[in-house]
Design an enzyme around this catalytic site. Structure first.
Site, short mmCIF file in Angstrom:
data_model
loop_
_atom_site.label_atom_id
_atom_site.label_comp_id
_atom_site.label_asym_id
_atom_site.label_seq_id
_atom_site.Cartn_x
_atom_site.Cartn_y
_atom_site.Cartn_z
N LYS A 255 0.82 -1.21 0.00
CA LYS A 255 0.00 0.00 0.00
C LYS A 255 0.86 1.27 0.00
O LYS A 255 0.50 2.26 -0.63
CB LYS A 255 -0.97 0.00 1.19
CG LYS A 255 -2.08 -1.04 1.02
CD LYS A 255 -3.24 -0.86 1.98
CE LYS A 255 -4.35 -1.83 1.63
NZ LYS A 255 -5.49 -1.79 2.52
N LYS B 200 -11.52 -3.98 -2.43
CA LYS B 200 -12.65 -3.06 -2.52
C LYS B 200 -12.22 -1.63 -2.85
O LYS B 200 -13.02 -0.84 -3.33
CB LYS B 200 -13.50 -3.12 -1.25
CG LYS B 200 -12.86 -2.57 0.00
CD LYS B 200 -13.86 -2.60 1.14
CE LYS B 200 -13.53 -3.66 2.15
NZ LYS B 200 -12.26 -3.47 2.87
N LYS C 38 -4.79 -9.23 -6.02
CA LYS C 38 -5.91 -9.56 -5.13
C LYS C 38 -7.12 -8.68 -5.44
O LYS C 38 -6.96 -7.48 -5.65
CB LYS C 38 -5.46 -9.33 -3.68
CG LYS C 38 -6.43 -9.86 -2.65
CD LYS C 38 -6.09 -9.36 -1.24
CE LYS C 38 -6.56 -7.94 -1.04
NZ LYS C 38 -6.89 -7.57 0.34
N1 AQP Z 1 -9.61 -10.81 -2.46
C1 AQP Z 1 -9.83 -11.40 -1.30
N2 AQP Z 1 -9.95 -12.73 -1.19
C2 AQP Z 1 -10.19 -13.32 0.00
N3 AQP Z 1 -10.32 -12.64 1.16
C3 AQP Z 1 -10.22 -11.29 1.08
N4 AQP Z 1 -10.29 -10.33 2.03
C4 AQP Z 1 -10.10 -9.13 1.45
N5 AQP Z 1 -9.91 -9.27 0.14
C5 AQP Z 1 -9.97 -10.61 -0.12
C6 AQP Z 1 -10.56 -10.59 3.43
O1 AQP Z 1 -11.65 -9.77 3.83
C7 AQP Z 1 -11.46 -9.38 5.19
C8 AQP Z 1 -11.59 -7.91 5.34
O2 AQP Z 1 -10.56 -7.26 4.68
P1 AQP Z 1 -10.31 -5.73 5.03
O3 AQP Z 1 -11.41 -4.91 4.53
O4 AQP Z 1 -10.07 -5.57 6.46
O5 AQP Z 1 -8.98 -5.37 4.33
P2 AQP Z 1 -8.24 -5.90 3.08
O6 AQP Z 1 -7.76 -7.29 3.32
O7 AQP Z 1 -7.20 -4.89 2.75
O8 AQP Z 1 -9.40 -5.94 2.02
P3 AQP Z 1 -9.61 -5.08 0.76
O9 AQP Z 1 -10.91 -5.48 0.14
O10 AQP Z 1 -8.40 -5.20 -0.12
O11 AQP Z 1 -9.75 -3.64 1.35
P4 AQP Z 1 -8.98 -2.32 1.02
O12 AQP Z 1 -9.04 -2.18 -0.47
O13 AQP Z 1 -9.74 -1.24 1.74
O14 AQP Z 1 -7.58 -2.48 1.55
C9 AQP Z 1 -10.08 -9.90 5.62
O15 AQP Z 1 -10.26 -11.11 6.32
C10 AQP Z 1 -9.39 -10.16 4.30
O16 AQP Z 1 -8.41 -11.17 4.40
#
Ligand code: AQP
Length: 339
Positions: free
Chosen positions: A118, A204, A201
């Site tokens: 990030k 969101k 990956k």
């Molecule tokens: N692509 C993914 N596949 C499987 N699991 C996923 N998780 C996130 N993306 C995937 C799981 O969702 C939970 C919440 O994640 P988070 O919102 O705390 O942060 P993150 O992992 O950084 O998810 P994002 O969607 O990528 O969010 P942003 O873009 O805001 O950083 C966790 O259990 C994560 O493993």
């Protein structure tokens, strides 16, 4: 150590309200949360303190926080069984996070893949210190509840290791205080990849049009995104670790995670079929999952006061446990108790 109010072992997990929740969040986290809720004393929070490690619009953050809590319930979390709350409603999270931040070696924090990924996408001067300290806050979230199990996607494994190391460090310096948690990741769907770029990956906060299926996407739009997913020029439909076959592997993995079928059964189902059939079947099973979820979500959002009452009860239950643990940690570290 704070006495558990429920004899079942405890679970804690959360999702950041930093955008629209994706099928990655569902398959990696939410689906497991639902599966464990009858066997564990589960605490599921909307982690808004984590979300502000990236810039958020205040109104949007408030809206996404409620929306995320409603999605938890719509996905199958039963607030009568599990505790659903908002992280910032329980100030103990921030307070313990500070204590743990002071103990977290910079070397450990600098090694975190999520921080490296990030921060690489931003100019050095604009990276907030919160992004670096994110794992200490996550450790606080987990340790406050003496959680034994943390169901998450694959990308959070390293943060769990960090949490265990930090808990051990604290326990070693100040005496047994925290429970060491174990990570739980799903057999399929622990790392759902972007539909437009299957080597990254699904996330969101990634804004490109066909990257992710959001849980609240219009169903025809969700279907279209899957039909447009990047594949390759091969013909055979099988699971594969080869980079150039990552798109097909991702679609098969989504299918496996949603249907729960074995890899062998899935490969034989698709034997002799084309990529168009694969995409159609994946779209069908994803839409069949989203449709009832969206129906429950809309009902919940239309039921005046329901969601707020769930979050109020959740805050009270969570705060009672978190405050006890915080008090113990403060005492151990040497803070003078207020008279
Ligand atoms: N692509 C993914 N596949 C499987 N699991 C996923 N998780 C996130 N993306 C995937 C799981 O969702 C939970 C919440 O994640 P988070 O919102 O705390 O942060 P993150 O992992 O950084 O998810 P994002 O969607 O990528 O969010 P942003 O873009 O805001 O950083 C966790 O259990 C994560 O493993």
């Amino acid at each position: 150590m704070a006495e558990p109010t429920n004899s079942k072992p405890r679970v804690l997990s959360g999702i950041q309200p930093s955008g629209n929740l994706t099928i990655g969040n569902y398959l990696g986290a939410l689906k497991q949360w639902v599966e464990v809720q009858s066997d564990y004393d589960c605490f599921y929070c909307v982690v808004d303190l984590h979300a502000i490690t990236a810039e958020q619009d205040p109104d949007e953050l408030r809206r996404k926080t409620r929306e995320s809590a409603a999605i938890y319930i719509a996905a199958g979390i039963n607030p009568e069984v599990s505790t659903v709350f908002v992280q910032s409603h329980v100030p103990a999270h921030s307070e313990l996070a500070w204590m743990l931040t002071c103990m977290a070696p910079l070397g450990w924090l600098n090694r975190m893949t999520q921080f490296k990924d990030k921060s690489a996408r931003q100019a050095q001067e604009s990276i907030g210190a919160g992004l670096l300290n994110y794992p200490s806050l996550m450790a606080a979230d987990i340790l406050l509840y003496h959680a034994e199990l943390v169901p998450v996607g694959d990308d959070q494994r390293q943060h769990l290791e960090f949490t265990r190391d930090l808990a051990q460090r604290f326990n070693h310096l100040y005496g047994e205080t925290f429970t060491l948690p174990s990570v739980m990741t799903p057999k399929a769907g622990a790392r759902v990849m972007g539909l437009d770029n299957p080597t990254a990956k699904m996330s969101k906060s990634e804004e490109s049009e066909n990257h992710a299926v959001y849980l609240l996407d219009d169903l025809s739009r969700a279907r279209k995104k899957i039909m447009r997913a990047v594949t390759d020029s091969h013909r055979e439909i099988r699971f594969s670790d080869e980079r150039e076959r990552a798109g097909v592997n991702n679609l098969l993995t989504i299918y496996q995670a949603v249907t729960g079928e074995s890899r062998a059964a899935i490969e034989s189902h698709f034997a002799g079929k084309g990529y168009g059939d694969l995409k159609r079947d994946v779209a069908d099973c994803v839409v069949a999952t989203l449709e009832p979820l969206q129906g429950r979500y809309n009902e919940l959002m239309n039921e005046a006061g329901y969601l707020d009452s769930v979050l109020k009860v959740g805050r009270e239950k969570a705060a009672a446990i978190a405050e006890d643990t915080l008090k113990l940690a403060q005492e151990r570290i040497g803070f003078l108790a207020p008279s």
